[in-house]
Design a protein around this motif. Structure first.
Motif, PDB file in Angstrom:
ATOM      1  N   TYR A 120      -5.570 -14.609   0.446  1.00 30.46           N
ATOM      2  CA  TYR A 120      -6.843 -15.493  -0.114  1.00 30.46           C
ATOM      3  C   TYR A 120      -6.298 -16.898   0.126  1.00 30.46           C
ATOM      4  O   TYR A 120      -4.594 -16.997  -0.319  1.00 30.46           O
ATOM      5  N   VAL A 159      -1.088 -10.728  -0.524  1.00 31.01           N
ATOM      6  CA  VAL A 159      -1.234  -9.228  -1.753  1.00 31.01           C
ATOM      7  C   VAL A 159      -1.271  -7.858  -0.872  1.00 31.01           C
ATOM      8  O   VAL A 159      -1.933  -7.711  -0.176  1.00 31.01           O
ATOM      9  N   ARG A 164      -3.562  -5.471  -5.917  1.00 31.69           N
ATOM     10  CA  ARG A 164      -5.418  -5.270  -6.013  1.00 31.69           C
ATOM     11  C   ARG A 164      -5.262  -3.612  -6.627  1.00 31.69           C
ATOM     12  O   ARG A 164      -6.825  -4.468  -7.692  1.00 31.69           O
ATOM     13  N   LYS A 165      -4.960  -3.205  -6.644  1.00 34.24           N
ATOM     14  CA  LYS A 165      -5.150  -2.138  -7.265  1.00 34.24           C
ATOM     15  C   LYS A 165      -5.029  -1.770  -8.524  1.00 34.24           C
ATOM     16  O   LYS A 165      -5.446  -1.411  -9.257  1.00 34.24           O
ATOM     17  N   LEU A 169      -7.381  -8.718  -9.386  1.00 37.74           N
ATOM     18  CA  LEU A 169      -8.193  -9.313  -8.323  1.00 37.74           C
ATOM     19  C   LEU A 169      -9.080  -8.889  -7.208  1.00 37.74           C
ATOM     20  O   LEU A 169      -9.574 -10.069  -6.251  1.00 37.74           O
ATOM     21  N   ALA A 170      -9.157  -7.806  -7.220  1.00 38.95           N
ATOM     22  CA  ALA A 170      -9.905  -6.797  -6.036  1.00 38.95           C
ATOM     23  C   ALA A 170     -11.394  -7.219  -7.001  1.00 38.95           C
ATOM     24  O   ALA A 170     -12.118  -6.610  -6.022  1.00 38.95           O
TER      25      ALA A 170
END
Length: 216
Positions: A120, A159, A164-165, A169-170
């Motif tokens: 990111y 990341v 993420r999971k 953020l996902a």
């Protein structure tokens, strides 16, 4: 105090706006365990005080200053948010020192997959970038992350899939606004080294300064 290790994601299900402030309600489960009215919960990195509790939600008041400095005004109902209860005295310190006091916001300008990681790129104002150090820590929407690179107008974080999971953020896309809390240690060190009369001026802390004063 928080650590930047997100416990769960919740759903922003209601916003009651005042003149320049608001009251929000968030639907969640895990962070309600053991929580009492008056306790602190970080919502996307913002330290908020629980004002009421339900079986599957809590409410919190948001001051005008918080709205001005954070991305909270950008979130629409229903929005996914990161949640973390204040750190217990006997808890593990898995991330870094996070106060829940947002320094400002940044904009995601690029998202790039690299095998199992996602990069990111976040554009931020120079007043924030001065405290962001390569391989140092930064809280993005309350998530403790390691800074991979710092450039003149932005910085990057890499990341892992688990982060993420387990976080919101996902849900972010290019152009999304994120809350940024810089490492509090850097701000205190700058103030102590430069003196009060210079605290509002441009930072003079660089490699030469640190070598001169015996830090390198």
């Amino acid at each position: 105090m928080f650590t930047g290790i997100i416990e769960e994601t919740g759903t922003l299900c209601e916003i009651k706006k005042g003149g320049v402030s608001a009251q929000i309600r968030i639907r969640c489960q895990k962070v309600l365990e053991g929580t009492k009215i008056g306790d602190s919960i970080a919502v996307n990195g913002i330290c908020l005080t629980v004002t009421s509790l339900g079986t599957d939600s809590f409410t919190a008041d948001v001051m005008a200053e918080t709205i001005r400095r954070s991305s909270l005004s950008e979130i629409a109902v229903p929005g996914i948010v990161n949640l973390e209860r204040a750190m217990a005295a006997n808890g593990r310190f898995g991330g870094h020192i996070v106060s829940g006091h947002i320094d400002g916001t940044g904009k995601i300008t690029d998202i790039r997959q690299e095998e199992n990681a996602v990069w990111y790129t976040i554009q931020a104002d120079s007043t924030l970038l001065r405290y962001i150090v390569e391989k140092g820590s930064v809280a993005i929407d309350g998530i403790s992350l390691t800074v991979a690179t710092v450039r003149e107008q932005d910085f990057q974080v890499s990341v892992i899939p688990h982060t993420r999971k387990e976080t919101a953020l996902a849900e972010k896309a290019v152009g999304g606004i994120v809350n940024i809390e810089c490492d509090v240690l850097g701000k205190y060190v700058e103030k102590l080294l430069l003196g009060k009369e210079e605290e509002n001026q441009q930072s003079r802390i660089n490699e030469s300064f640190l070598m001169e004063h015996g830090f390198l």
